[in-house]
Design a protein around this motif. Sequence first.
Motif, PDB file in Angstrom:
ATOM      1  N   GLU A   1      -8.003   3.776  -4.227  1.00 29.91           N
ATOM      2  CA  GLU A   1      -6.827   3.422  -3.430  1.00 29.91           C
ATOM      3  C   GLU A   1      -5.653   3.006  -4.307  1.00 29.91           C
ATOM      4  OE1 GLU A   1      -8.554   1.385   0.518  1.00 29.91           O
ATOM      5  OE2 GLU A   1      -9.560   0.769  -1.336  1.00 29.91           O
TER       6      GLU A   1
ATOM      7  N   ARG B   1       0.840  -1.197   0.000  1.00 32.95           N
ATOM      8  CA  ARG B   1       0.000   0.000   0.000  1.00 32.95           C
ATOM      9  C   ARG B   1       0.880   1.255   0.000  1.00 32.95           C
ATOM     10  NH1 ARG B   1      -5.378  -0.446   1.185  1.00 32.95           N
ATOM     11  NH2 ARG B   1      -6.146  -2.453   1.971  1.00 32.95           N
TER      12      ARG B   1
ATOM     13  N   LYS C   1     -11.609   9.154  -6.975  1.00 31.54           N
ATOM     14  CA  LYS C   1     -10.776   8.724  -5.853  1.00 31.54           C
ATOM     15  C   LYS C   1     -10.726   7.194  -5.812  1.00 31.54           C
ATOM     16  CE  LYS C   1     -10.298  12.994  -4.363  1.00 31.54           C
ATOM     17  NZ  LYS C   1     -11.123  13.706  -5.338  1.00 31.54           N
TER      18      LYS C   1
ATOM     19  N   ARG D   1      -1.417  11.778  -1.136  1.00 34.07           N
ATOM     20  CA  ARG D   1      -2.607  11.223  -0.487  1.00 34.07           C
ATOM     21  C   ARG D   1      -2.385   9.777  -0.043  1.00 34.07           C
ATOM     22  NH1 ARG D   1      -6.867  13.066  -5.149  1.00 34.07           N
ATOM     23  NH2 ARG D   1      -7.038  15.281  -4.595  1.00 34.07           N
TER      24      ARG D   1
ATOM     25  N   THR E   1      -8.585  11.720 -13.126  1.00 35.14           N
ATOM     26  CA  THR E   1      -7.895  11.836 -11.843  1.00 35.14           C
ATOM     27  C   THR E   1      -8.766  12.489 -10.774  1.00 35.14           C
ATOM     28  OG1 THR E   1      -6.845  13.861 -12.685  1.00 35.14           O
ATOM     29  CG2 THR E   1      -5.568  11.821 -12.781  1.00 35.14           C
TER      30      THR E   1
ATOM     31  N   ILE F   1      -4.225   3.295  -8.340  1.00 34.02           N
ATOM     32  CA  ILE F   1      -4.403   3.970  -9.622  1.00 34.02           C
ATOM     33  C   ILE F   1      -3.337   3.473 -10.587  1.00 34.02           C
ATOM     34  CG2 ILE F   1      -4.433   6.190 -10.823  1.00 34.02           C
ATOM     35  CD1 ILE F   1      -5.275   7.475  -8.180  1.00 34.02           C
TER      36      ILE F   1
ATOM     37  N   ASN G   1      -1.993   7.212  -2.223  1.00 39.26           N
ATOM     38  CA  ASN G   1      -2.475   6.247  -3.205  1.00 39.26           C
ATOM     39  C   ASN G   1      -1.352   5.315  -3.636  1.00 39.26           C
ATOM     40  OD1 ASN G   1      -4.038   9.001  -3.772  1.00 39.26           O
ATOM     41  ND2 ASN G   1      -5.390   7.338  -4.358  1.00 39.26           N
ATOM     42  N   THR G   2      -1.723   4.096  -3.984  1.00 32.81           N
ATOM     43  CA  THR G   2      -0.796   3.181  -4.642  1.00 32.81           C
ATOM     44  C   THR G   2      -0.839   3.489  -6.131  1.00 32.81           C
ATOM     45  OG1 THR G   2      -1.250   1.475  -2.986  1.00 32.81           O
ATOM     46  CG2 THR G   2      -0.212   0.765  -5.044  1.00 32.81           C
TER      47      THR G   2
ATOM     48  N   LEU H   1      -1.681  13.191  -5.837  1.00 34.89           N
ATOM     49  CA  LEU H   1      -2.126  11.803  -5.645  1.00 34.89           C
ATOM     50  C   LEU H   1      -1.126  11.030  -4.785  1.00 34.89           C
ATOM     51  CD1 LEU H   1      -3.386  10.858  -9.239  1.00 34.89           C
ATOM     52  CD2 LEU H   1      -4.780  11.444  -7.256  1.00 34.89           C
TER      53      LEU H   1
END
Length: 241
Positions: free
Chosen positions: A182, A67, A180, A211, A177, A184, A213-214, A208
């Motif tokens: 988890e 993650r 939202k 935040r 984009t 992308i 994000n993966t 991103l």
Amino acid sequence: MNTSSNDSLEHDYALRLEGVCKFYPILSHPLDGLKYITSITFGKHEKIFDTVKSVKALDNISFSIRRGERIGVIGRNGAGKSTLLELLAGGLDLTKGRIQINGSIYSLLSNSVGFNEELSAYENARNFLGYYEISGEDLERRLKEIEDFVELGEFFYQPIKQYSLGMRVRVEFATSTAVKAEIITIDEVLGAGDMYWAERCARRMETLCHRGNTLIIVSHSLDQIMRYCDRVIWIEKGKIV
């Protein structure tokens, strides 16, 4: 063969691939076509590749991503990079192997937004976000964010059939984009446009990243890979090198 959101995948991991293969049959004889149709009909899709020639787009790919990691996927044209992202997005069926996904996933691939040429950027963005069940104040906020980002002025409310390619790519990137997720995945979208636009895309991508994000990014630009990614997966002729 299996693609799933799996609670058994450890919490620290976003996704895992085990022995993933994607083969395309070479149907050089009418009998090969009959064998292929029969194999699909009776659920023996894997077995057909034991009896007919095939192109191995991906061959025994295995890796895990934690993650919040930012992974670059590199390789020459035809190496299997885009096929990998299509499998993760669910746009293709596996030939063999297993994909486990832990969390929501969104794929930003070329022409993945599916805009209606007759509608404006505003209308297309609204429909796209509505598909992801975004509504109310959240929808209006994201639409305003998209409008401000693309800097199209009154053209934002004109049919996109009047847009240049650069204008359309701008709107597709901003709209995509705004969703939202988890995890992308991005396929060669960041290279479009002039230097000013490329830098705006870069700053949006960094948002991103911050935040948590993966991110999985396919790119031929080593500068982009160095800027965004923690590590790299190098694919050559369908195999991890």
